[in-house]
Design a protein around this motif. Structure first.
Motif, PDB file in Angstrom:
ATOM      1  N   GLY A 197     -14.537  17.921  -4.224  1.00  0.00           N
ATOM      2  CA  GLY A 197     -13.371  17.753  -3.359  1.00  0.00           C
ATOM      3  C   GLY A 197     -12.232  18.684  -3.662  1.00  0.00           C
ATOM      4  O   GLY A 197     -11.168  18.578  -3.056  1.00  0.00           O
ATOM      5  N   SER A 198     -12.409  19.635  -4.548  1.00  0.00           N
ATOM      6  CA  SER A 198     -11.306  20.505  -4.946  1.00  0.00           C
ATOM      7  C   SER A 198     -10.858  21.436  -3.836  1.00  0.00           C
ATOM      8  O   SER A 198      -9.783  22.005  -3.891  1.00  0.00           O
ATOM      9  CB  SER A 198     -11.703  21.322  -6.179  1.00  0.00           C
ATOM     10  N   THR A 199     -11.696  21.615  -2.816  1.00  0.00           N
ATOM     11  CA  THR A 199     -11.319  22.489  -1.712  1.00  0.00           C
ATOM     12  C   THR A 199     -10.687  21.704  -0.563  1.00  0.00           C
ATOM     13  O   THR A 199     -10.338  22.283   0.458  1.00  0.00           O
ATOM     14  CB  THR A 199     -12.550  23.228  -1.172  1.00  0.00           C
ATOM     15  N   LEU A 200     -10.534  20.388  -0.734  1.00  0.00           N
ATOM     16  CA  LEU A 200      -9.992  19.547   0.319  1.00  0.00           C
ATOM     17  C   LEU A 200      -8.535  19.218   0.029  1.00  0.00           C
ATOM     18  O   LEU A 200      -8.057  19.318  -1.092  1.00  0.00           O
ATOM     19  CB  LEU A 200     -10.781  18.236   0.425  1.00  0.00           C
ATOM     20  N   ILE A 201      -7.824  18.812   1.061  1.00  0.00           N
ATOM     21  CA  ILE A 201      -6.463  18.339   0.868  1.00  0.00           C
ATOM     22  C   ILE A 201      -6.522  17.058   0.053  1.00  0.00           C
ATOM     23  O   ILE A 201      -7.235  16.117   0.419  1.00  0.00           O
ATOM     24  CB  ILE A 201      -5.800  18.064   2.231  1.00  0.00           C
ATOM     25  N   PRO A 202      -5.796  16.975  -1.074  1.00  0.00           N
ATOM     26  CA  PRO A 202      -5.852  15.764  -1.909  1.00  0.00           C
ATOM     27  C   PRO A 202      -5.537  14.509  -1.102  1.00  0.00           C
ATOM     28  O   PRO A 202      -4.638  14.500  -0.268  1.00  0.00           O
ATOM     29  CB  PRO A 202      -4.774  16.023  -2.968  1.00  0.00           C
ATOM     30  N   CYS A 203      -6.313  13.469  -1.350  1.00  0.00           N
ATOM     31  CA  CYS A 203      -6.124  12.219  -0.617  1.00  0.00           C
ATOM     32  C   CYS A 203      -5.495  11.171  -1.543  1.00  0.00           C
ATOM     33  O   CYS A 203      -5.994  10.930  -2.638  1.00  0.00           O
ATOM     34  CB  CYS A 203      -7.469  11.724  -0.090  1.00  0.00           C
ATOM     35  N   TYR A 204      -4.393  10.540  -1.083  1.00  0.00           N
ATOM     36  CA  TYR A 204      -3.668   9.590  -1.915  1.00  0.00           C
ATOM     37  C   TYR A 204      -3.826   8.152  -1.444  1.00  0.00           C
ATOM     38  O   TYR A 204      -3.372   7.222  -2.104  1.00  0.00           O
ATOM     39  CB  TYR A 204      -2.181   9.969  -1.958  1.00  0.00           C
ATOM     40  N   PHE A 205      -4.492   7.998  -0.287  1.00  0.00           N
ATOM     41  CA  PHE A 205      -4.677   6.631   0.200  1.00  0.00           C
ATOM     42  C   PHE A 205      -5.901   6.592   1.107  1.00  0.00           C
ATOM     43  O   PHE A 205      -6.102   7.458   1.951  1.00  0.00           O
ATOM     44  CB  PHE A 205      -3.439   6.181   0.984  1.00  0.00           C
ATOM     45  N   LYS A 206      -6.754   5.562   0.908  1.00  0.00           N
ATOM     46  CA  LYS A 206      -7.931   5.367   1.740  1.00  0.00           C
ATOM     47  C   LYS A 206      -8.005   3.893   2.125  1.00  0.00           C
ATOM     48  O   LYS A 206      -7.870   3.011   1.283  1.00  0.00           O
ATOM     49  CB  LYS A 206      -9.211   5.745   0.985  1.00  0.00           C
ATOM     50  N   LYS A 207      -8.221   3.659   3.382  1.00  0.00           N
ATOM     51  CA  LYS A 207      -8.378   2.281   3.849  1.00  0.00           C
ATOM     52  C   LYS A 207      -9.208   2.328   5.130  1.00  0.00           C
ATOM     53  O   LYS A 207      -8.733   2.793   6.163  1.00  0.00           O
ATOM     54  CB  LYS A 207      -7.018   1.645   4.119  1.00  0.00           C
ATOM     55  N   GLY A 208     -10.450   1.843   5.023  1.00  0.00           N
ATOM     56  CA  GLY A 208     -11.337   1.936   6.176  1.00  0.00           C
ATOM     57  C   GLY A 208     -11.534   3.388   6.556  1.00  0.00           C
ATOM     58  O   GLY A 208     -11.950   4.206   5.745  1.00  0.00           O
ATOM     59  N   TYR A 255      -7.189   7.887   6.221  1.00  0.00           N
ATOM     60  CA  TYR A 255      -6.984   8.692   5.022  1.00  0.00           C
ATOM     61  C   TYR A 255      -5.584   9.307   5.090  1.00  0.00           C
ATOM     62  O   TYR A 255      -5.173   9.814   6.140  1.00  0.00           O
ATOM     63  CB  TYR A 255      -8.026   9.813   4.930  1.00  0.00           C
ATOM     64  N   ILE A 256      -4.864   9.261   3.967  1.00  0.00           N
ATOM     65  CA  ILE A 256      -3.553   9.906   3.905  1.00  0.00           C
ATOM     66  C   ILE A 256      -3.611  10.985   2.834  1.00  0.00           C
ATOM     67  O   ILE A 256      -3.612  10.687   1.641  1.00  0.00           O
ATOM     68  CB  ILE A 256      -2.432   8.887   3.588  1.00  0.00           C
ATOM     69  N   PRO A 257      -3.686  12.241   3.263  1.00  0.00           N
ATOM     70  CA  PRO A 257      -3.772  13.327   2.287  1.00  0.00           C
ATOM     71  C   PRO A 257      -2.395  13.800   1.836  1.00  0.00           C
ATOM     72  O   PRO A 257      -1.399  13.098   1.989  1.00  0.00           O
ATOM     73  CB  PRO A 257      -4.517  14.415   3.044  1.00  0.00           C
ATOM     74  N   GLU A 258      -2.331  15.011   1.300  1.00  0.00           N
ATOM     75  CA  GLU A 258      -1.150  15.533   0.620  1.00  0.00           C
ATOM     76  C   GLU A 258       0.103  15.493   1.488  1.00  0.00           C
ATOM     77  O   GLU A 258       0.039  15.518   2.703  1.00  0.00           O
ATOM     78  CB  GLU A 258      -1.427  16.984   0.206  1.00  0.00           C
ATOM     79  N   GLU A 259       1.237  15.474   0.809  1.00  0.00           N
ATOM     80  CA  GLU A 259       2.521  15.431   1.502  1.00  0.00           C
ATOM     81  C   GLU A 259       2.597  16.546   2.544  1.00  0.00           C
ATOM     82  O   GLU A 259       2.348  17.708   2.248  1.00  0.00           O
ATOM     83  CB  GLU A 259       3.665  15.588   0.498  1.00  0.00           C
ATOM     84  N   GLU A 282       0.815  -1.206   0.000  1.00  0.00           N
ATOM     85  CA  GLU A 282       0.000   0.000   0.000  1.00  0.00           C
ATOM     86  C   GLU A 282       0.851   1.258   0.000  1.00  0.00           C
ATOM     87  O   GLU A 282       0.515   2.267  -0.632  1.00  0.00           O
ATOM     88  CB  GLU A 282      -0.935  -0.017   1.217  1.00  0.00           C
ATOM     89  N   VAL A 283       1.983   1.212   0.711  1.00  0.00           N
ATOM     90  CA  VAL A 283       2.903   2.348   0.707  1.00  0.00           C
ATOM     91  C   VAL A 283       3.436   2.583  -0.701  1.00  0.00           C
ATOM     92  O   VAL A 283       3.546   3.724  -1.169  1.00  0.00           O
ATOM     93  CB  VAL A 283       4.062   2.128   1.700  1.00  0.00           C
ATOM     94  N   PHE A 284       3.778   1.480  -1.404  1.00  0.00           N
ATOM     95  CA  PHE A 284       4.285   1.600  -2.776  1.00  0.00           C
ATOM     96  C   PHE A 284       3.239   2.280  -3.680  1.00  0.00           C
ATOM     97  O   PHE A 284       3.552   3.190  -4.446  1.00  0.00           O
ATOM     98  CB  PHE A 284       4.624   0.204  -3.332  1.00  0.00           C
ATOM     99  N   LEU A 285       1.991   1.863  -3.561  1.00  0.00           N
ATOM    100  CA  LEU A 285       0.929   2.462  -4.378  1.00  0.00           C
ATOM    101  C   LEU A 285       0.697   3.928  -4.005  1.00  0.00           C
ATOM    102  O   LEU A 285       0.414   4.772  -4.861  1.00  0.00           O
ATOM    103  CB  LEU A 285      -0.367   1.672  -4.193  1.00  0.00           C
ATOM    104  N   LEU A 286       0.808   4.236  -2.707  1.00  0.00           N
ATOM    105  CA  LEU A 286       0.648   5.608  -2.237  1.00  0.00           C
ATOM    106  C   LEU A 286       1.678   6.529  -2.889  1.00  0.00           C
ATOM    107  O   LEU A 286       1.336   7.581  -3.452  1.00  0.00           O
ATOM    108  CB  LEU A 286       0.784   5.641  -0.709  1.00  0.00           C
ATOM    109  N   VAL A 287       2.969   6.135  -2.835  1.00  0.00           N
ATOM    110  CA  VAL A 287       4.044   6.972  -3.387  1.00  0.00           C
ATOM    111  C   VAL A 287       3.934   7.041  -4.902  1.00  0.00           C
ATOM    112  O   VAL A 287       4.143   8.088  -5.519  1.00  0.00           O
ATOM    113  CB  VAL A 287       5.415   6.438  -2.951  1.00  0.00           C
ATOM    114  N   LYS A 288       3.596   5.923  -5.509  1.00  0.00           N
ATOM    115  CA  LYS A 288       3.458   5.877  -6.967  1.00  0.00           C
ATOM    116  C   LYS A 288       2.369   6.857  -7.432  1.00  0.00           C
ATOM    117  O   LYS A 288       2.550   7.599  -8.410  1.00  0.00           O
ATOM    118  CB  LYS A 288       3.108   4.448  -7.386  1.00  0.00           C
ATOM    119  N   LYS A 289       1.253   6.904  -6.706  1.00  0.00           N
ATOM    120  CA  LYS A 289       0.164   7.812  -7.071  1.00  0.00           C
ATOM    121  C   LYS A 289       0.568   9.255  -6.833  1.00  0.00           C
ATOM    122  O   LYS A 289       0.283  10.149  -7.640  1.00  0.00           O
ATOM    123  CB  LYS A 289      -1.085   7.470  -6.250  1.00  0.00           C
ATOM    124  N   TYR A 290       1.255   9.509  -5.750  1.00  0.00           N
ATOM    125  CA  TYR A 290       1.632  10.869  -5.406  1.00  0.00           C
ATOM    126  C   TYR A 290       2.652  11.440  -6.384  1.00  0.00           C
ATOM    127  O   TYR A 290       2.514  12.578  -6.847  1.00  0.00           O
ATOM    128  CB  TYR A 290       2.190  10.911  -3.985  1.00  0.00           C
TER     129      TYR A 290
END
Length: 763
Positions: free
Chosen positions: A72-83, A86-90, A6-14
C-alpha cells in the motif's frame, strides 16, 4: 459521515496526538469533511479530508496493505475505514495537476513501477504459487470498448471522413478486427494488478517548494489484472500529446522499465526472469498499443468538447456529429487521432511511434515534421523466412521535403515457414546481430562492420526489422540461378572477411576489457545456436534437414554414374557417414578459431552494387541462420553455393588468397597480428577441414535455392505444398524440378558430383 467517536479516532490517528478535542465536523462539499480541533496547548486547527466510496474487490489494495504492508505504499494513506467508506490523507496536503511535465510524468511512472513490483512480488514470494487472479477472480475483466457508446460514436465520425485507400466500412471492420484480436488473444506476457485508469484526476501530489516530490494513486474503480504496460501507456497517452510523445515516449518507457528493474532487484527478483526487455516488455508495447490508442481516442471525443456540451454528450450521438461538422477546432483535434487509427489499419506492423524511432535513428536529433508514411508490398517472393515490404517516409526537414526509403522485413505469414523460422530462432538471431553484435563492434572502433552490412534503423524481436533501402543506390540481388563471375566473388569474399574479422576483434577487445577470455558463443548462446543441422526432437529446422538428406539417394539416381569415381550404389552407401560429418562440422570447432558466421551465404542474401554495369560493392544481408564456426565454413559455403565447378577449378586458390589478405588487413588496421590469431597455414588447414560441410550443405540448400521463381510460386501460394517440401518429403518436388527446369537440373547435378568427389576423397 463517521460518528463523533470515529471522527475523534480519525484525527487522533492522523495527527498522532492523544490529547485533543473535536470542536466541529461538517461536510463542506461532496466527498469532503472539515474538522475543527483543539489541541492540549489550546490551539485551534482545521483539517480537511476527502472521502471515497469503494465497492467489493476494488478494496483489494487496502486489504492487501494489512497482509503485506509495503503493497500500500503507493496509495494515499487511509486513516479511516468503515464498510465501503474510506477516508485517505488530508485533502489540503495533496494537489492535482491538470498538465504534466517530463519530471512529473517520471515521478508517476516511478510510483507505478513500485506498485507493479509489489504485485509481482506477491506472486513470486511463494515460488509463483500465488496468483492474484486466482485469489480475486473478479479482477479478470474483459475489455468492453467495442461495445461502448463512444466506440459507436467513433464509427459515426469515421463515416464523415473522405475515403482514401480504405472505404469507411473497411476502416471500421479492420479496426474492429485488430482490437478484437488484442482483447481475445491469449498472450504469454506477465500480468500485474493494474490501476486501470491513471490520469490527472486519479493522481495526487505532495509538493516541496511548489515542486511535486511524491505522488499517490486514488480511485481504483477500473482496477484489473493486465499487462503492466497497459497502465504505463494509458497514463502517458492520457496526459501527453503526440508532439510530446514523439520526443520523450521511448525515454519514458525505458525509465519505467529501469524503475521496475530496481524495485524487483530490491526484492531479490531478476527482471530478466520475469519480464525480459526484448522478449516481453517491448513486445507487449506493440501488442497493446492499438487498444490504448482506441481507448484514448474515445475519451478525447468527450474531452475535446466544450464544457457545456460534455454534460449532454451521452444523451445523443448527433451532438458529436454536429460538433465535428461545425467546430473546426474540435474536428482537427479529433482528426489527429482518427488519422493515427487509420495508419494502424493501413500499415499494420509499424506504428506511428515506430516510424518516429526510424526517423530519429536515420537523421539523428534534427527537428523534422512527419508528412506521411506508407508500407508497400513487394510483389516477388524474395525470401523464404520473411515477409518483405518497402517503407517510404516523407518528412519536412531543413526547409525541404525529403523522402526516406527503407526495406522492411516481417516474420513470415505461412505456417510452414513460420514454424521453421521460430524453431531456428531466425528473427531472434537477426535481432541479436543488428541490435547487439553490430553496436558492440562499433563501440570498439571496428568500422569495417559498416562496410559489409546494411544499416538497420529499427528492430523488434520476433516481429520486424527496418533497413536502409539500398536499391536506390544501385544495390540489388543478382540472379540466384546463375553462377557468379570472378569480379563479384572477389568483392563478396572481401566483405565476408570483414565480417569474420569483426567477430575476432570484438572477442579480443572484450577479453582485454574484462581481463578474461571472452567468446561470443559463451555469452550469446541463443544468438549463435545451430539452426538446421541439429538433432533436437521436433525441431522444425532439424526436420527439414532430415527430409532433405533422406531424399539425396533418390537424387543420386537422377544423375548418371558413367565413368564416375564412385558408382551410384557405392555413393549412396556413404551418404549417412558424410552427413554425420556435416552435422559435426556445423558445431563450434575445438581445433580452429571460431567466428560469427553468416550461415546462409547464397546469392539472395547478398546485395551487389553495380555502376555502369560493373560490380563495385556488396553487402551481406539476412543473418537469420548465423552459427559459430571457423570462418572457412562460411567462405567455402559461399563459394560452393554461388559458383560452378569450372570456376572453382580455375579460381579457388586465388579467391582463398584474396579472402585471407582482406581478413589479415582487417585485423591489422584494428591493432592485431593475423599470424598470431589466424596464420595462413592454419587458415589453409581449416579450408580442407571444413570442405565436406560446405559441399554437403550446398546439396541440401540447392533443393530450394536454385528453383525457378515461376515454378516455385505454385508452392509458395499453397500452404499444404510448402509444408510438404519443407517438413514432410521433398523427393517428388526435386524430381519434378529436374524434369521441368534444365538450370535446376544442371546446378543440382554439379552439387551431387561435388559430393561424390568428397565421398571418394574423405570417406
Amino acid at each position: 459521515m463517521p460518528t463523533s467517536a470515529e471522527v475523534f479516532l480519525l484525527v487522533k490517528k492522523y495527527l498522532n496526538m492523544e490529547n485533543l478535542t473535536v470542536l466541529d465536523c461538517s461536510e463542506t462539499c461532496e466527498n469532503a469533511i472539515q474538522i475543527q480541533i483543539l489541541t492540549e496547548n489550546k490551539e485551534q486547527h482545521q483539517v480537511t479530508f476527502v472521502t471515497r466510496q469503494f465497492i467489493n474487490y476494488f478494496q483489494l489494495e487496502y486489504q492487501e496493505e494489512e497482509k503485506y504492508p509495503s503493497f500500500g505504499s503507493t496509495l494515499i494513506p487511509c486513516y479511516f475505514k468503515k464498510g465501503n467508506l474510506y477516508i485517505p490523507e488530508e485533502f489540503n496536503v495533496l494537489i492535482q495537476l491538470k498538465s504534466f511535465n517530463l519530471d512529473e510524468i517520471k515521478l508517476v511512472l516511478k510510483t507505478l513501477a513500485k506498485c507493479h513490483a509489489e504485485s509481482i512480488y506477491l506472486e513470486e514470494k511463494n515460488s509463483g504459487k500465488c496468483n492474484l487472479i486466482d485469489e480475486y477472480p473478479r479482477l479478470q475483466k474483459t475489455n468492453k470498448i467495442l461495445e461502448s457508446y463512444l466506440f459507436k460514436t467513433l464509427n459515426s465520425l469515421i463515416d464523415l471522413l473522405p475515403e482514401d485507400k480504405l472505404t469507411h466500412q473497411e476502416f471500421k471492420h479492420n479496426l474492429t478486427t485488430i482490437i478484437t484480436e488484442i482483447i481475445n488473444k491469449e498472450n504469454q506476457f506477465r500480468k500485474v494488478l493494474c490501476h486501470g485508469y491513471l490520469s490527472d484526476d486519479t493522481i495526487l501530489f505532495k509538493c516541496k517548494n511548489e515542486i511535486p516530490v511524491e505522488c499517490k494513486f486514488m480511485n481504483f474503480n477500473q482496477q484489473h489484472y493486465n499487462l503492466p504496460i497497459y497502465d504505463v501507456l494509458h497514463f502517458i497517452y492520457m496526459v501527453t500529446n503526440m508532439e510530446f510523445r514523439k520526443e520523450y515516449l521511448n525515454e519514458l518507457l525505458e525509465f519505467y522499465y529501469n524503475c521496475l528493474k530496481i524495485n524487483l532487484y530490491k526484492k531479490d527478483l531478476n527482471i530478466e526472469n520475469i519480464l525480459p526487455l526484448e522478449q516481453d516488455f517491448e513486445a507487449s508495447i506493440n501488442y497493446i498499443l492499438p487498444l490504448i490508442k482506441l481507448q484514448t481516442t474515445c475519451i478525447r471525443l468527450v474531452q475535446y468538447l466544450k464544457p457545456e456540451l460534455q454534460k449532454k454528450c451521452f444523451e445523443d450521438t448527433q451532438l458529436f456529429i454536429n460538433t465535428f461538422k461545425n467546430d473546426e477546432e474540435y474536428k482537427q483535434s479529433v482528426m489527429s487521432h482518427l488519422k493515427d487509427l487509420r495508419n494502424i489499419v493501413i500499415n499494420p506492423g509499424l506504428t506511428l511511434e515506430d516510424i518516429y524511432r526510424v526517423i530519429k535513428n536515420k537523421i539523428g536529433d534534427q527537428k523534422c515534421s512527419l508528412l506521411n508514411y506508407e508500407l508497400i508490398p513487394i510483389g516477388e517472393v524474395s525470401g523464404f523466412f520473411g515477409e518483405h515490404k518497402k517503407l517510404k517516409i516523407k518528412i519536412h526537414v531543413n526547409n525541404e521535403t525529403q523522402t526516406l526509403n527503407f526495406f522492411v522485413k516481417f516474420t513470415p505469414k505461412g505456417e510452414a515457414q513460420k514454424s521453421i523460422a521460430d524453431d531456428c530462432g531466425s528473427f531472434y538471431k537477426e535481432n541479436f546481430f543488428y541490435r547487439h553484435f553490430v553496436p558492440m563492434v562499433r563501440k570498439f572502433g571496428a568500422t569495417i562492420i559498416n562496410e559489409c552490412t546494411v544499416p538497420c534503423y529499427f528492430t523488434r524481436l520476433n516481429d520486424v526489422l527496418v533497413f536502409e533501402d539500398l536499391n536506390i543506390c544501385n544495390y540489388g540481388i543478382l540472379n540466384h540461378r546463375q553462377p557468379l563471375d570472378f569480379e563479384v566473388v572477389e568483392i563478396v569474399v572481401k566483405q565476408m572477411a570483414k565480417l569474420h574479422a569483426s567477430s575476432i576483434i570484438l572477442e579480443e577487445k572484450m577479453s582485454e576489457q574484462t581481463k578474461t577470455k571472452f567468446y561470443l558463443k559463451e555469452q550469446y548462446r541463443d544468438g549463435l545456436e545451430e539452426s538446421f543441422f541439429t538433432r533436437k526432437e521436433n525441431h522444425q529446422g532439424g526436420i527439414s534437414m532430415k527430409i532433405s538428406i533422406e531424399g539425396i539417394p533418390d537424387q543420386i539416381d537422377l544423375s548418371p554414374d558413367d565413368g564416375s569415381i564412385l558408382s551410384n550404389g557405392e555413393f549412396k552407401k556413404k551418404i549417412e557417414k558424410i552427413y554425420e560429418r556435416v552435422y559435426e562440422l556445423a558445431k563450434p570447432s575445438e581445433e580452429f578459431r571460431n567466428t560469427l558466421c553468416h550461415g546462409d551465404p547464397w546469392v539472395n542474401n547478398i546485395l551487389v552494387q553495380k555502376v555502369d554495369g560493373k560490380p563495385t560493392d556488396a553487402k551481406l544481408i539476412d543473418f537469420q541462420l548465423m552459427r559459430y564456426c571457423p570462418p572457412a565454413q562460411d567462405l567455402l559455403g559461399f563459394i560452393y553455393l554461388t559458383t560452378n565447378r569450372k570456376f572453382r577449378h580455375n579460381h579457388l586458390d586465388e579467391i582463398l588468397e584474396i579472402y585471407y589478405k582482406e581478413f589479415s588487413r582487417s585485423l591489422e588496421i584494428n591493432g592485431f597480428d593475423p599470424e598470431k590469431i589466424y596464420s595462413r597455414d592454419v587458415f589453409r588447414k581449416s579450408i580442407e577441414y571444413m570442405r565436406p560441410q560446405a559441399v554437403g550443405q550446398t546439396v541440401i540448400y540447392y533443393h530450394i535455392c536454385v528453383t525457378n521463381p515461376e515454378l516455385m510460386a505454385d508452392y509458395t501460394a499453397d500452404e499444404a505444398k510448402m509444408r510438404q517440401i519443407f517438413l514432410e518429403d521433398r523427393r517428388d518436388f526435386v524430381a519434378e524440378m529436374y524434369d521441368r527446369d534444365p538450370i535446376y537440373k544442371e546446378r543440382n547435378r554439379e552439387a551431387i558430383e561435388d559430393l561424390r568427389d568428397i565421398c571418394a576423397k574423405y570417406f
